[in-house]
Design an enzyme around this catalytic site. Sequence first.
Site, mmCIF file in Angstrom:
data_model
loop_
_atom_site.group_PDB
_atom_site.id
_atom_site.type_symbol
_atom_site.label_atom_id
_atom_site.label_comp_id
_atom_site.label_asym_id
_atom_site.label_seq_id
_atom_site.Cartn_x
_atom_site.Cartn_y
_atom_site.Cartn_z
ATOM 1 N N ARG A 88 0.896 -1.328 0.249
ATOM 2 C CA ARG A 88 -0.036 -0.120 -0.012
ATOM 3 C C ARG A 88 1.041 1.267 -0.044
ATOM 4 O O ARG A 88 2.125 1.045 0.560
ATOM 5 C CB ARG A 88 -0.915 0.131 1.172
ATOM 6 N N ASP A 236 -1.231 8.578 8.837
ATOM 7 C CA ASP A 236 -0.617 7.238 7.731
ATOM 8 C C ASP A 236 0.725 7.894 7.630
ATOM 9 O O ASP A 236 1.581 6.989 7.223
ATOM 10 C CB ASP A 236 -1.444 6.939 6.825
HETATM 11 O O1 MRU Z 1 -7.169 2.100 5.284
HETATM 12 P P1 MRU Z 1 -6.715 1.995 6.712
HETATM 13 O O2 MRU Z 1 -7.887 1.374 7.436
HETATM 14 O O3 MRU Z 1 -5.536 1.092 6.707
HETATM 15 O O4 MRU Z 1 -6.414 3.490 7.362
HETATM 16 C C1 MRU Z 1 -6.059 3.369 8.497
HETATM 17 C C2 MRU Z 1 -6.183 5.199 9.036
HETATM 18 O O5 MRU Z 1 -6.413 6.093 8.277
HETATM 19 C C3 MRU Z 1 -5.565 5.154 10.510
HETATM 20 O O6 MRU Z 1 -6.363 6.474 10.766
HETATM 21 C C4 MRU Z 1 -4.139 5.796 10.493
HETATM 22 O O7 MRU Z 1 -3.571 4.400 9.952
HETATM 23 C C5 MRU Z 1 -3.741 5.666 11.775
HETATM 24 S S1 MRU Z 1 -3.643 4.006 12.494
HETATM 25 C C6 MRU Z 1 -3.228 4.364 13.964
#
Ligand code: MRU
Length: 349
Positions: A88, A236
């Site tokens: 990703r 992220d």
């Molecule tokens: O697509 P995802 O579910 O992996 O997205 C996760 C998020 O946006 C979270 O807010 C981020 O990774 C922070 S996790 C502590």
Amino acid sequence: LTKPEPYTPIEWRDGRVRYLDQTHLPNEEIVRETADWENVVSAIKRLAIRGAPLIGIAAAYAVVLAAMTFRQRREKLERAIQVIGNARPTAVNLSSAASRMLSVLPTGGAALPVDVPDLLLVEARRIHEEERHACEAISLHGVSLFSRPIDVLTICNTGPLATGGIGTAFGILHTAWSNGLIRRVYACETRPLLQGARLTIWECMKHGIPATLINDSAAGHLMQTGKVGAVVTGADRIAMNGDVANKIGTYMLAVLCEAHRIPFYTAAPSSSVDVTVRTGENIVIEERSADEITMFQGKPIAPSGTHALAPAFDFTPARFITAIVTERGIHRKPFQFDSREQIAGPGTS
Ligand code: MRU
């Protein structure tokens, strides 16, 4: 600080990766086990394993599995590490964990030493442990942001399921709630994959935190009617200037906070800081399949042939962010992250 979690999002056990398949939550707690690194990559892609810190941890364990598969064949292993690091694009934790694992490989010829999987496992466990500790430190620093009991809004999912520790934003909410400083968590459902509805509400229930689910578009109304004392989210990827990429919809919340004079906090480990990226505009935003917007539980919810866009993340400019909490402390504007943040790091500002 924290009690053992009532569930384990990921672990290394007997030469295999065991993980809770998050796509089945909250209805079923399905634990999968694999010795195949490609299965871990596909679990990351389909969000069975998700959340920035957790996909970094998973990537590290996937590299160990790949090393067990390819044994001494350096070229094959290095290629696998590249595939793992690219599963990703937005959360920097994934690619940086893969690079960190790559750096453990001894230099030399085409044949790796036989003990490489053991070396890699030590590093993967270290990454996992560091994320756990970061969550605890973030929670302790973050609680100082609250001085009287308020209701707090969050988006997506930032708890143990996303981090392998007590959580980032969720860790702060949990600690503040335990100290009587948060009365209730409002969880945005987080369309289209419903990490808020499916996962954050589930984790709040597991930990006994009072939580209320809202549809994403109700956030403005709640703020306007005085129901939200602060917003706390995860990240992220954090750029050097403090711009923050997080789940799609986060930017809207930050702008709403500005309009309503509500503090907007980001919580993330320094493993989410990317000192190679100056501003949020340089962060690659993952585009998911349009089906995630046009379909719901296998059924179309838009006319066949609909053109849809599914960005999974957005970035919030630093000017909308009141403070960023990392394991190193509370950072305030002007944010300036540099390479020391990821190693020894500057003090709190
Ligand atoms: O697509 P995802 O579910 O992996 O997205 C996760 C998020 O946006 C979270 O807010 C981020 O990774 C922070 S996790 C502590």
